[in-house]
Scaffold this active site. Structure first.
Site, short mmCIF file in Angstrom:
data_model
loop_
_atom_site.label_atom_id
_atom_site.label_comp_id
_atom_site.label_asym_id
_atom_site.label_seq_id
_atom_site.Cartn_x
_atom_site.Cartn_y
_atom_site.Cartn_z
N THR A 43 0.82 -1.21 0.00
CA THR A 43 0.00 0.00 0.00
C THR A 43 0.85 1.26 0.00
O THR A 43 0.49 2.26 -0.62
CB THR A 43 -0.92 0.01 1.24
OG1 THR A 43 -1.69 -1.20 1.26
CG2 THR A 43 -1.86 1.21 1.19
N SER A 45 4.48 1.28 -0.47
CA SER A 45 5.82 1.20 -1.05
C SER A 45 5.93 0.10 -2.10
O SER A 45 5.06 -0.77 -2.21
CB SER A 45 6.85 0.94 0.06
OG SER A 45 6.60 -0.31 0.67
N LYS A 76 13.67 -0.16 -1.09
CA LYS A 76 12.26 0.08 -0.79
C LYS A 76 11.92 1.52 -1.12
O LYS A 76 12.37 2.44 -0.43
CB LYS A 76 11.97 -0.23 0.68
CG LYS A 76 10.52 -0.04 1.07
CD LYS A 76 10.27 -0.50 2.50
CE LYS A 76 8.80 -0.39 2.87
NZ LYS A 76 8.52 -0.90 4.23
N ASP A 163 1.93 -5.33 12.41
CA ASP A 163 1.54 -5.95 11.15
C ASP A 163 2.27 -7.29 10.95
O ASP A 163 2.84 -7.55 9.90
CB ASP A 163 1.83 -5.01 9.98
CG ASP A 163 1.03 -5.35 8.74
OD1 ASP A 163 0.01 -6.06 8.85
OD2 ASP A 163 1.41 -4.90 7.65
#
Length: 507
Positions: A43, A45, A76, A163
């Site tokens: 969402t 990267s 990233k 997460d």
């Protein structure tokens, strides 16, 4: 992401265009990194595999590169739609987390205007979907042990990952190593207990801000679960300070001053709006997150570990597939029962009612998680979806005897085939006993992960001390108790880098 590298001709044109654009957005990066392929997207990267041209990163962070001599890194690219504070938070946490072999370190960071990239080691690994149905109990033990070791380190820094899920834990089956990645949603854990150490502290916390005035945010963060220790059986105050809503006002009982919350809320709203951080991936969020508890802790990560372990034992992924919080709670009802969810809701000052359910078992599965996993496996065995050599039959066999034959932890196992010699028969019986014992203790860990009360839920450190991980822990320490594990070891070059080379975006 795997260890294999695509041929340049196999890369889709749109990916090639993205890599060209990245070179354009970050001038000079082509002198340090050669982009190879796009290996992930989320969402906030995109992640690219690249070659470290100078060798600077791979040299200074050599302990993080699983393949000796590897010069691949992961770039990233954080999307410009991310807020500056969120970008700073993720980079800063990665910087703080440098020091564990099981947590991806921030090797480098670059910014040109609104374009930001973080440079991390590249970890060759297998996708969870390719092995979750075939991983034997010894492999499950190693996977969860590696994950808990990573979380032990992260939680020791006072950080909640928020997460935890298979895509954020990269595991290499061949090496038996794992690394925790993606701290985009991570945050520091608040010390609520020290903030509210007495009834008077609660009054000040709930009703004032730093300027001496009322703070709406404090009320939103407050959760009755924080105050439970103030009302133990030995306490003089047996009733906690209840909060009721009357005509748009919050009234604290037990002679606590009421506070008018009408301003900023609908005029006739009679319910206090409850706000809390609900970030995370659906299906992996703990009950306290779903119930908007304002005092969330590192224990929400442990619940997520339980979801992963449940998927490995039940050979089903994803395990939960609800689209919203209400459905997520109903999914939990099917396992634990609505009575357990009602108790959980009461901890956070909420009510819980569930009506019209097709699944009408107020107490959930009578034998808890063991029966739930058995039910999952039994359905697949009935329709024949497992191959005859599947390791799932080991779990199914254990549960069959545990639930229906009521065998003890040391069952009378079937005699090996008569055509085996004595040595082979002994080895097989020993293997069967180990498998049985591993399953027994594995389910103990699973139950501890799924404790509804976050204060009673075991920590990563506590879980690592359970008998399930004994054989792995024994290999981690010398006879005198000194740790031999590389988890908390930082090389001198990495330590120097922490002080000198990585410059983060200032707040």
């Amino acid at each position: 992401m795997t260890s294999k590298t695509k041929n340049i001709d196999d890369i889709p044109p749109e990916i090639k265009e993205e890599m060209i654009q990245l070179y354009h957005d970050l001038p000079g990066i082509e002198n340090e990194y050669k982009l190879i392929d796009k290996i992930g997207e989320g969402t906030f990267s995109s992640v690219y595999k690249a070659k470290d041209i100078t060798g600077k990163i791979t040299k200074k962070f050599a302990s993080h590169f699983w393949n000796y001599g590897s010069n691949y890194v992961a770039l990233k690219k954080i999307y410009v739609t991310s807020s500056p504070q969120r970008i700073y938070n993720e980079l800063n946490l990665l910087y703080i987390m440098t020091g564990s072999s099981r947590v991806a370190p921030l090797c480098d960071a670059k910014r040109v205007r609104d374009q930001v990239i973080a440079v991390l080691p590249y970890y060759p690994h297998e996708e969870f979907r390719t092995f979750y149905r075939d991983l034997p109990i010894k492999g499950i033990k190693k996977y969860i042990w590696e994950l808990l070791r990573a979380l032990k380190f992260v939680h020791s820094k006072g950080i909640i990952h928020r997460d935890i899920k298979p895509t954020n834990f990269l595991f290499n089956l061949e090496l038996g190593r794992g690394v925790l990645v993606d701290f985009g949603l991570a945050e520091a854990q608040m010390d609520y207990k020290s903030m509210i150490s007495s009834q008077n502290d609660y009054d000040n916390y709930a009703n004032t801000n730093h300027d001496g005035g009322y703070s709406m945010r404090n009320h939103e963060q407050f959760c009755p679960c924080i105050m439970r220790n103030q009302y133990s059986p030995n306490s003089h105050n047996q009733t906690p300070p209840m909060v009721t809503i009357q005509n748009g006002k919050v009234v604290h009982l037990n002679n606590v001053n009421g506070v008018d919350l009408t301003k900023g809320y609908p005029k006739n709203e009679t319910r206090r709006i409850k706000r809390a951080n609900r970030a995370g991936t659906r299906g992996f969020r703990a009950p306290e997150v779903l119930m908007k508890c304002g005092a969330q802790s590192t224990k929400i990560d442990i619940w997520s570990v339980g979801v992963i372990l449940l998927s490995l034992l039940g050979r089903r992924f994803p395990m939960f597939q609800s689209l919203d919080d209400a459905d997520s709670l109903l999914e939990l009802c099917t396992i634990f029962g609505w009575k357990e969810l009602r108790k959980c809701a009461a901890l956070h000052g909420l009510g819980f009612e569930a009506s019209g359910l097709i699944w009408d078992k107020p107490n959930g599965y009578s034998n808890g998680l063991k029966e739930f996993v058995y039910d999952l496996l039994n359905k697949e065995c009935t329709i024949g979806t497992f191959p005859e050599y599947s390791v799932a039959f080991e779990t199914f066999g254990f549960l069959q005897q545990e639930l229906h034959d009521r065998m003890s932890i040391e069952p009378q196992l079937p005699d090996p085939k008569t055509n085996m010699d004595a040595v082979d028969a002994y080895e097989l019986k020993k293997y069967q006993e180990e498998i049985w014992s591993d399953h027994y203790w594995c389910f103990q860990v699973l139950e501890q992960c799924f404790e509804m009360d976050p204060q009673k839920r075991s920590s990563a450190e506590d879980l690592l001390k359970t008998p399930f991980f004994n054989e792995l822990n024994e290999n981690t320490y010398l006879l005198d108790g000194e740790s031999t594990d590389e988890d908390d070891v930082v090389s001198s070059s990495e330590a120097d880098l922490l002080d000198k080379d990585v410059l983060l975006i200032s707040e």
